[in-house]
Write a protein that holds these residues in place. Structure first.
Motif, short mmCIF file in Angstrom:
data_model
loop_
_atom_site.label_atom_id
_atom_site.label_comp_id
_atom_site.label_asym_id
_atom_site.label_seq_id
_atom_site.Cartn_x
_atom_site.Cartn_y
_atom_site.Cartn_z
N LYS A 1 0.84 -1.20 0.00
CA LYS A 1 0.00 0.00 0.00
C LYS A 1 0.87 1.25 0.00
O LYS A 1 1.85 1.34 0.74
N PHE A 2 0.47 2.19 -0.83
CA PHE A 2 1.15 3.49 -0.92
C PHE A 2 0.10 4.58 -0.74
O PHE A 2 -0.85 4.65 -1.51
N VAL A 3 0.28 5.41 0.29
CA VAL A 3 -0.72 6.43 0.63
C VAL A 3 -0.01 7.77 0.81
O VAL A 3 1.04 7.85 1.45
N VAL A 4 -0.60 8.81 0.24
CA VAL A 4 -0.03 10.16 0.33
C VAL A 4 -0.70 10.93 1.47
O VAL A 4 -1.92 10.87 1.64
N HIS A 5 0.09 11.66 2.22
CA HIS A 5 -0.39 12.38 3.41
C HIS A 5 -1.02 13.72 3.02
O HIS A 5 -0.48 14.79 3.26
N GLN A 6 -2.19 13.66 2.41
CA GLN A 6 -2.96 14.88 2.11
C GLN A 6 -3.85 15.16 3.33
O GLN A 6 -5.07 15.05 3.29
N ASN A 7 -3.23 15.59 4.40
CA ASN A 7 -3.89 15.69 5.71
C ASN A 7 -4.91 16.81 5.80
O ASN A 7 -5.78 16.78 6.69
N ARG A 8 -4.87 17.78 4.90
CA ARG A 8 -5.76 18.93 5.06
C ARG A 8 -7.17 18.67 4.55
O ARG A 8 -8.01 19.57 4.61
N ARG A 9 -7.44 17.46 4.13
CA ARG A 9 -8.84 17.06 3.92
C ARG A 9 -9.59 16.99 5.26
O ARG A 9 -10.82 16.99 5.28
N LEU B 1 3.85 23.93 -5.20
CA LEU B 1 4.04 22.55 -4.76
C LEU B 1 3.90 22.41 -3.25
O LEU B 1 3.50 21.34 -2.77
N ASP B 2 4.22 23.46 -2.52
CA ASP B 2 4.20 23.35 -1.05
C ASP B 2 2.79 23.51 -0.48
O ASP B 2 2.30 22.65 0.25
N TRP B 3 2.12 24.62 -0.79
CA TRP B 3 0.78 24.88 -0.27
C TRP B 3 -0.32 24.68 -1.31
O TRP B 3 -1.43 24.29 -0.99
N GLY B 4 0.02 24.96 -2.56
CA GLY B 4 -0.99 24.79 -3.61
C GLY B 4 -1.53 23.39 -3.67
O GLY B 4 -2.73 23.18 -3.90
N VAL B 5 -0.67 22.40 -3.44
CA VAL B 5 -1.11 21.01 -3.50
C VAL B 5 -2.22 20.73 -2.50
O VAL B 5 -3.13 19.94 -2.77
N HIS B 6 -2.19 21.39 -1.34
CA HIS B 6 -3.25 21.21 -0.34
C HIS B 6 -4.57 21.83 -0.81
O HIS B 6 -5.63 21.20 -0.75
N LEU B 7 -4.51 23.08 -1.25
CA LEU B 7 -5.74 23.79 -1.62
C LEU B 7 -6.39 23.16 -2.85
O LEU B 7 -7.62 23.07 -2.93
N LEU B 8 -5.56 22.72 -3.79
CA LEU B 8 -6.10 22.07 -4.99
C LEU B 8 -6.69 20.70 -4.65
O LEU B 8 -7.72 20.31 -5.20
N ASP B 9 -6.06 19.99 -3.73
CA ASP B 9 -6.61 18.70 -3.31
C ASP B 9 -7.97 18.89 -2.65
O ASP B 9 -8.91 18.13 -2.92
N GLN B 10 -8.09 19.89 -1.79
CA GLN B 10 -9.38 20.17 -1.16
C GLN B 10 -10.44 20.50 -2.20
O GLN B 10 -11.57 19.99 -2.15
N LEU B 11 -10.07 21.34 -3.16
CA LEU B 11 -11.04 21.76 -4.18
C LEU B 11 -11.53 20.57 -5.00
O LEU B 11 -12.75 20.40 -5.20
N LEU B 12 -10.62 19.75 -5.48
CA LEU B 12 -11.02 18.63 -6.33
C LEU B 12 -11.74 17.55 -5.55
O LEU B 12 -12.56 16.81 -6.10
N VAL C 1 -7.61 9.03 0.96
CA VAL C 1 -6.79 9.73 -0.04
C VAL C 1 -6.41 8.70 -1.11
O VAL C 1 -5.47 7.92 -0.94
N LYS C 2 -7.16 8.69 -2.19
CA LYS C 2 -6.92 7.71 -3.26
C LYS C 2 -5.81 8.20 -4.18
O LYS C 2 -5.70 9.40 -4.49
N ASN C 3 -5.01 7.27 -4.66
CA ASN C 3 -3.90 7.64 -5.54
C ASN C 3 -4.40 8.24 -6.84
O ASN C 3 -3.74 9.10 -7.43
N THR C 4 -5.57 7.82 -7.31
CA THR C 4 -6.13 8.42 -8.52
C THR C 4 -6.43 9.90 -8.30
O THR C 4 -6.26 10.72 -9.21
N GLU C 5 -6.89 10.25 -7.10
CA GLU C 5 -7.18 11.65 -6.78
C GLU C 5 -5.89 12.46 -6.67
O GLU C 5 -5.82 13.61 -7.14
N VAL C 6 -4.87 11.87 -6.06
CA VAL C 6 -3.58 12.55 -5.94
C VAL C 6 -2.97 12.76 -7.31
O VAL C 6 -2.37 13.81 -7.60
N LEU C 7 -3.13 11.77 -8.19
CA LEU C 7 -2.61 11.90 -9.56
C LEU C 7 -3.30 13.03 -10.30
O LEU C 7 -2.67 13.79 -11.05
N ARG C 8 -4.61 13.18 -10.08
CA ARG C 8 -5.34 14.28 -10.73
C ARG C 8 -4.82 15.63 -10.27
O ARG C 8 -4.64 16.55 -11.08
N VAL C 9 -4.53 15.76 -8.98
CA VAL C 9 -3.98 17.01 -8.46
C VAL C 9 -2.60 17.27 -9.06
O VAL C 9 -2.27 18.40 -9.44
#
Length: 359
Positions: free
Chosen positions: A118-126, A175-186, A323-331
């Motif tokens: 299993k590989f999971v990305v820490h998109q904690n701001r969800r 890459l630092d903060w944008g990745v969080h806000l874009l992940d929340q939006l999508l 946090v699905k890898n498909t969602e992280v890939l979209r971001v």
């Protein structure tokens, strides 16, 4: 929850690595078994905190007692470290952004599938309360159908840290903060993206962006303004959201804000013209008292498992990853599109990476 305890090694014992260690002290299923860092002072700091400091990454991967590797290093080495850990039969948690380029992440996903790890990305701001509040307003149409979202974080301290000022290791605020806000939006807006426009800020003279603005239009008609700034001595609201029946604002992470909704079905007094500079305006006058109602933001309680508990549930086959890898890939693909839009100064429309298309 599981009865098993999983041994985890933190790779990179800097700010985020040590932060993970503190958070995991209360977790019953994950035991911080040790750390590895190429800097001697950080290895010494982890030992002072009571953790075993491995002398090499190879030693981490060779240790059969290690179940999980958590990667909290500069972004450019995430791929190399992750693939090595997966091939060593370890599950992996990786800090964001997962990789600088989406193609590198796709390679990680392939290895995870091949090794059945299993590989999971820490998109904690969800799990951030301000985001969950806005998501509730969006999901429940509390201000009608939302057609515009503004999400921003702003500070006045410049780019933090050392390597984040450099391009090669993946620095910069997109890459630092944008990745969080874009992940929340999508994660919130369930629609394909129709167009992207963006500009990056380089006012501090670094080789990477010290902030950015991007305008995203979805096929369902929703528009979004996402903004990150590090030279803002007066900050704009964290969230500003417009719907067909009202407006909502969240000023800050303390969740200070309100909802103003339009009153329907009653006799409404017309707005009165106001003096505006050297002229009069009725269009920009505030609505009459009978026209609107003001209310508090809704209370929210997250019904999602915590990030770490979800990782264990995923490993044990008891749940799907939040946090699905498909969602992280979209971001990741969206970030690349934003860089392209800023570089070309064009509205980008020739792409299609809706989350369902990446399954």
């Amino acid at each position: 929850m599981t009865n098993k305890t999983y041994n985890l090694v933190i790779v990179g014992y800097g700010g985020m690595g040590s932060y993970h260690a503190k958070l995991l002290k209360e977790n019953q299923a994950i035991n911080v078994y040790g750390t590895f860092d190429i800097l001697e002072e950080r290895s010494a700091a982890s030992e002072a905190d009571g953790y075993k400091a491995y002398e090499s990454y190879a030693a981490v991967l060779a240790d059969k007692e290690v179940d999980l590797v958590l990667i909290a290093t500069p972004n450019d080495v995430h791929k190399e470290l992750a693939i090595a850990a997966l091939n060593a039969n370890k599950h992996v948690i990786c800090e964001k952004p997962v990789t600088i380029y989406s193609k590198d992440f796709e390679e990680i996903i392939e290895v995870a599938e091949e090794t059945k790890r299993k590989f999971v990305v820490h998109q904690n701001r969800r799990w951030d309360k301000d985001f969950l509040t806005i998501k509730k307003i969006y999901d429940e149409n509390i201000i009608g159908d939302i057609f515009h979202v503004e999400s921003r974080v702003q500070g006045a301290n410049g780019i933090p840290g050392d390597w984040r000022h450099l391009k090669a290791p993946g620095g910069g605020m997109l890459l630092d903060w944008g990745v969080h806000l874009l992940d929340q939006l999508l994660f919130m807006v369930d629609s394909k993206i129709a167009s992207v426009y963006a500009n990056l800020s380089f006012v501090l003279g670094d080789e990477v962006d010290d902030g950015f603005q991007t305008i995203i239009t979805f096929e369902n008609g929703t528009t979004a303004l996402i903004e990150v700034g590090t030279t803002n001595f007066i900050q704009l609201p964290r969230w500003y959201v417009k719907g067909t029946a009202g407006t909502s604002v969240i000023e800050n992470w303390s969740i200070e804000g309100k909802i103003v909704t339009q009153n329907f079905g009653i006799a409404i007094e017309a707005p009165k013209p106001i003096q505006a500079g050297q002229g009069l305006t009725k269009t920009m006058a505030p609505p009459s008292e009978s026209a609107v109602s003001t209310s508090d933001l809704p209370e929210v309680e997250s019904t999602m498992e915590s990030f770490y508990d979800n990782v264990i549930s995923v490993i044990e086959g008891k749940a799907e990853p939040i946090v699905k890898n498909t969602e992280v890939l979209r971001v990741s693909k969206l970030i690349e599109t934003i860089f392209k839009a800023a570089e070309t100064n064009e509205v980008i429309k020739d792409f299609d990476f809706y989350k369902a298309d990446l399954m």
